[in-house]
Design an enzyme around this catalytic site. Structure first.
Site, PDB file in Angstrom:
ATOM      1  N   ARG A  69       0.778  -1.472  -0.072  1.00 38.29           N
ATOM      2  CA  ARG A  69      -0.071  -0.036  -0.097  1.00 38.29           C
ATOM      3  C   ARG A  69       0.671   1.255   0.050  1.00 38.29           C
ATOM      4  O   ARG A  69       0.252   2.177  -0.720  1.00 38.29           O
ATOM      5  CB  ARG A  69      -1.152  -0.065   1.066  1.00 38.29           C
ATOM      6  CG  ARG A  69      -2.020  -1.091   0.745  1.00 38.29           C
ATOM      7  CD  ARG A  69      -3.101  -1.134   2.152  1.00 38.29           C
ATOM      8  NE  ARG A  69      -2.511  -1.690   3.133  1.00 38.29           N
ATOM      9  CZ  ARG A  69      -2.486  -2.718   3.761  1.00 38.29           C
ATOM     10  NH1 ARG A  69      -3.021  -3.793   3.238  1.00 38.29           N
ATOM     11  NH2 ARG A  69      -1.874  -2.872   4.923  1.00 38.29           N
ATOM     12  N   GLU A 106       5.979 -10.299  14.910  1.00 36.23           N
ATOM     13  CA  GLU A 106       5.238 -11.137  16.008  1.00 36.23           C
ATOM     14  C   GLU A 106       5.539 -12.574  16.102  1.00 36.23           C
ATOM     15  O   GLU A 106       5.757 -13.325  17.083  1.00 36.23           O
ATOM     16  CB  GLU A 106       4.073 -10.724  16.424  1.00 36.23           C
ATOM     17  CG  GLU A 106       3.512 -10.971  17.574  1.00 36.23           C
ATOM     18  CD  GLU A 106       2.099 -10.512  17.787  1.00 36.23           C
ATOM     19  OE1 GLU A 106       1.505 -10.902  19.116  1.00 36.23           O
ATOM     20  OE2 GLU A 106       1.736  -9.805  17.133  1.00 36.23           O
TER      21      GLU A 106
END
Length: 181
Positions: A69, A106
């Protein structure tokens, strides 16, 4: 060294007014902030790009858009400023030669890559993306641009999710976040 001015408050209002919030997406408990209404509103999107162009005009030599994006923001901004756009891509998406950085997510790892010959030595680069969350992608991109010989002049994020602490991973660099949550 002078401190650059903050982004205009009008850009924050513009973005907030053109976001859609979607609860429980992509999983329960997550509030997704969708920028597609902003992109679909031609006049609002043009106003955002013009506001960013005014803010960065004369301060940068190229815009580095982060996959994917960030490309949507970087391309029209680069065109508006009459400068080049660099693509910082996910691993394996660019033909060689490339330089790459592996970084920790993560749950797992990821890789960002850049074609080093697209960066001219000493160019002042703006890194731009849609969201600053944990900071891994932005930090990897900064390192890539600098390894290729560029100087990261500024970092701009459309949205920042402050509670995720992404700024802490950017080496104390200033971040222009249009909207901070």
């Amino acid at each position: 060294m002078s401190v650059p001015p903050p982004l205009p408050a009008a850009l924050t209002r513009l973005v907030v007014d053109n976001l859609r919030e979607i609860p429980d997406f992509p999983e329960p408990g997550v509030l997704f902030r969708d920028i597609t209404p902003l992109l679909a509103n031609g006049s609002a999107f043009a106003e955002l790009i013009e506001g960013l162009a005014e803010h960065y005009r004369g301060r940068i030599d190229a815009v580095a858009g982060l996959e994917s994006r960030g490309f949507i923001l970087a391309a029209p901004l680069a065109v508006r400023l009459g400068i080049g756009m660099l693509t910082v891509r996910k691993g394996g998406k660019l033909p060689g030669p490339v330089i790459g950085i592996d970084y920790t997510l993560e749950y797992g790892t990821a890789r960002m890559e850049l074609r080093p010959e697209t960066v001219r030595a000493g160019d002042r680069i703006l890194i731009i993306d849609d969201v600053l969350a944990t900071g891994g992608t932005a930090a990897a991109s900064i390192e890539l641009v600098e390894r290729a010989g560029g100087s990261v002049e500024a970092i701009c994020m459309l949205l920042e999710l402050a509670e995720l602490g992404g700024r802490a991973h950017l080496g104390g660099r200033d971040v222009d976040a249009v909207v901070v949550y």
